[in-house]
Write a protein that holds these residues in place. Sequence first.
Motif: not given
Lengths: 119, 162, 729
Positions: A9-33
């Motif tokens: 639910d935290s955009a901060t952590l989601r963003n950090m996680l996404c950036d980490c994953l995407r920069s390693a070439g993964h696709q990320v789908v997000e959800a808030e809850n």
Amino acid sequence: MKRVLAVDDSATLRNMLCDCLRSAGHQVVEAENGQEALDRLRSEKPDIVITDLTMPVMDGLDFIAAARSEPEGRGLPMLLLTTETAEHLKQRAREIGATGWLTKPFDPDTILRLVNQLA
Amino acid sequence: MTAMDIAQPEPAAPADAATRQFVTFLVGERIYGVDIMQVREIRQWIPATPLPNQPHFTRGVLNLRGTIVPVHDLRAKFAGALTDATENHVVLIASVGGQTIGVLVDAVSDIISVDTSEIRPVPDNAGEADISALLGLVSTEDAMVVLLDLATLFPPPDRDED
Amino acid sequence: MPTDEMEEYQAIFFAECADLLVDLQDRFDEMADGAVEPETINAAFRAVHSIKGGASAFGFDGLVGFAHVFETTLDRLRSGTLELTQELLGLLQRAGDIIALLVEQARDGIDVPQDRIDRVLGELREASGIEAAEECEDAPAGDAPAAEPEASEAGPEEDAAAEREVRLRLAIRDGFHRRGHDLLRVIRGLREFGLTGVEPPDSFPPPAEFDLHAPGDTWQLKLVTALPVDEIAAYFDVYDGLIEVEIDADEASGQEPARDDAPPASAQTQDHPPEGSGADGAQHAVAPAQKRAAPKPKDAEAASRPVKRSGDGERTVKSLRVDISRIDRLVNLVGEIVITQAVLAQKLSENSPSGDLELGHAVENMARHTRELQDSVMAIRAQPIKSVFQRMPRLVRDLADTLQKDVRIQLSGEQTEVDTTVIEELAEPLTHMLRNSMDHGIEPTAEERIAAGKPAQGTIHLSAEHRGERVIITVADDGRGIDREKVRAKAIERGLISPDDNLGNEEIDNLIFHPGFSTANEISSVSGRGVGMDVVQKKIQSLGGRCTLKNQPGKSLSFEITLPLTLAILDGMAIGIGEERFILPLSSVVEAVRVEQAQIQLLPGGGQVLPLRGQYVPILSLRETLGLKPSSHREEMAILVDAESNGLVAVLVDELLGQRQVVLKSLEANYQRVEGVSGATILGDGRVALILDIPALIRSTRIPPRAAGAKIAAAGMMTPSPSSIGALQ
């Protein structure tokens, strides 16, 4: 390349996680809850799920429990990423079928390694 | 290095350290100069929109590509009489203390390079009202140029007062 | 992670914290209103929890530690271990204040007194019965939970040590599959460890009945690797004991080329599982040898590279966080378009034959669209005034604590939307006003209040509402009001008025806005240090607003702030005086009437009035007030302007040019504040028109209270004052 469903639910952590994953070439789908994650799970068919525990609407444990009863969630690695450390919660997580338990703050290397290994 | 060397003018110093460029302009018979670094552009005079209750030398405000810029009349600032501005007069747009201001003068004449050592102090009894705003005097071939410090002449308001 | 990226994340985190803190406050307010629903407590818990989560990511340890205890308390409340009492709610609110402070500390480095934190921490622990030891054990940092894999050393690394054959025996335990694991993936992952052979369990069933996940069966794998055994073992940590592993490394056989028999084994097993596991089959086309050549740490490096987030359509966008500077740029650009459009329209009307209907329509359409565009852009910046109101309860509680007064604050109209530019500027004056109410308004003791027939607890009501194109903010307290005798005495003492002055009540009350009144005030820890109501008024005026007060001595005092909804655009009435153009804010224009010179009546003392429907309205000649040159034009129009505390004023102008929406430009950007002028705008022809602030113009020509009269008379101007208008009406 893996398809990762990131739930927080935290955009901060989601963003950090996404950036980490995407920069390693993964696709990320997000959800808030959890509820949203369940919808995404059905529509996006991810390879692995990384979810927060404490969230509004549906928390991480309920989400995993629900996901396990869905065809898409069976056999799917689902990691909890949380600040919680209480043993009873971890035990509960095992019971409902959580794949693993990670504590925040997360280490990008660990996340990437787990995504590679588990998914 | 000896003490003697230090006393010498520095021969090897880069030119820009010892020379400054000034935009010179006319107000009446007198030539003034403003550091070229402060000057943004020069515009033809158009009537400014007057502001109420301001010093008489503040002619009002202008639209400078969407921002509002005050215009001060240099003649009025020094001699008290307002310039009878026509379209032959120019406004020097200058940057002073983070603000952009306009200065109404009669005409812009030249850009001069001045060796800083040639700048002479203004004599105390020169009779100018705002002596603190004068950087100094410099002589060119034809005349004496009065170098101005616009920041002292038209100080930005003290923001703390707001 | 690079610093700028870190800062970006932090900025997001802090923005999020702001929302969470508001949310937290809302929950407490709901609880205070008696809503003790599980979801309310849950939501409060989550807010604190989220702050903790983010804070831990950035190493804000103080914040994490506090949030942890706070959260635990809320958790116990949630689970029913604790009961919500008034005392506990008060404590939770104070804890909310502290966490807000700690967030500010993390963000801006403000100083938060440790004793204050400790005091609340202690109270939280006491209330929730948390033992210090328990807290340590429970604390997030330093605890390595069982299922958490070791991070760094697990991946295979290039090693100078010799490779040898390592045999693994894997047995799957119950629950392996249920918890989302898949043996195939386990085996696939081992390819990076130099997997050369896989041997399925002896009882390998035919493909149709194949169950990879039947527990108990033992798989045998062969690796050729130089990795030490414990590193290989670490690979299995992730599985939380669901795989039983035996590792048999024949250290002596290290030099032996074990590869000869490997390929057949590998080929064989790799063929089988995909058939059996169906859906997973497609994922296996990876060449093990190449994979092995790429060591893991590269991945980690890649992780920290800034990556442009793809707009891959996977995100559901409900709301969007946008850097305010981007919106400001948009607002400025739209402002320019509005002006350009006006120029275009004017030029076209000058240069084209009036019969060109199509052109006329196009221009009209463009004008309409431009206006809609502007409205839409401004709507982006509008936000509920709540974001600033929300900070006030904390202030009141802090002050109540400091002053030892029992005061509560009531908020209303928090949803009133105001432009961001206004919101940002409001916090400061509101803070001053609340301080003033707390310090001077509310009685020092409960006894005094009770004696005055009031409840022991003081109340400050903070409210907001829209009124036309403006927003009205009221700060009302039920304290003792302004003691006019005291104020008068003080003003005399300060030399602001002379003892002979005969001032009306309103004039006395307004003395508190006088700059000389409060700067010399005795320094109070609360409202002292020269921060007086004059500062508030100045600030509000600089925002194009007005601050007035209503005093009921002994009973109440309320301040009313009137502000424009935006500081960027204004609906105005364009007027002409000679060659000059001015804009009057449309919100203050009541009506326009044509006047004949003969109608104007002179008062003894130089004032002029305009008789209008049985009333005499004081006249303000703009030409005189603004010091404009006399011209051949006649002041033929009177614009009736609501000059707020000054009542109705007839502003004399030469001509009325009509209504228009103008983009406000600041005079202060390059000059300074000019009394009586709230800003400027650029007209269609490129000229600058000043936006007049009539009440301020009246004020600027009136110097309260003595000596002013003489000056005004000398200047030959008519200047209405509250008392004279009162007398006229």
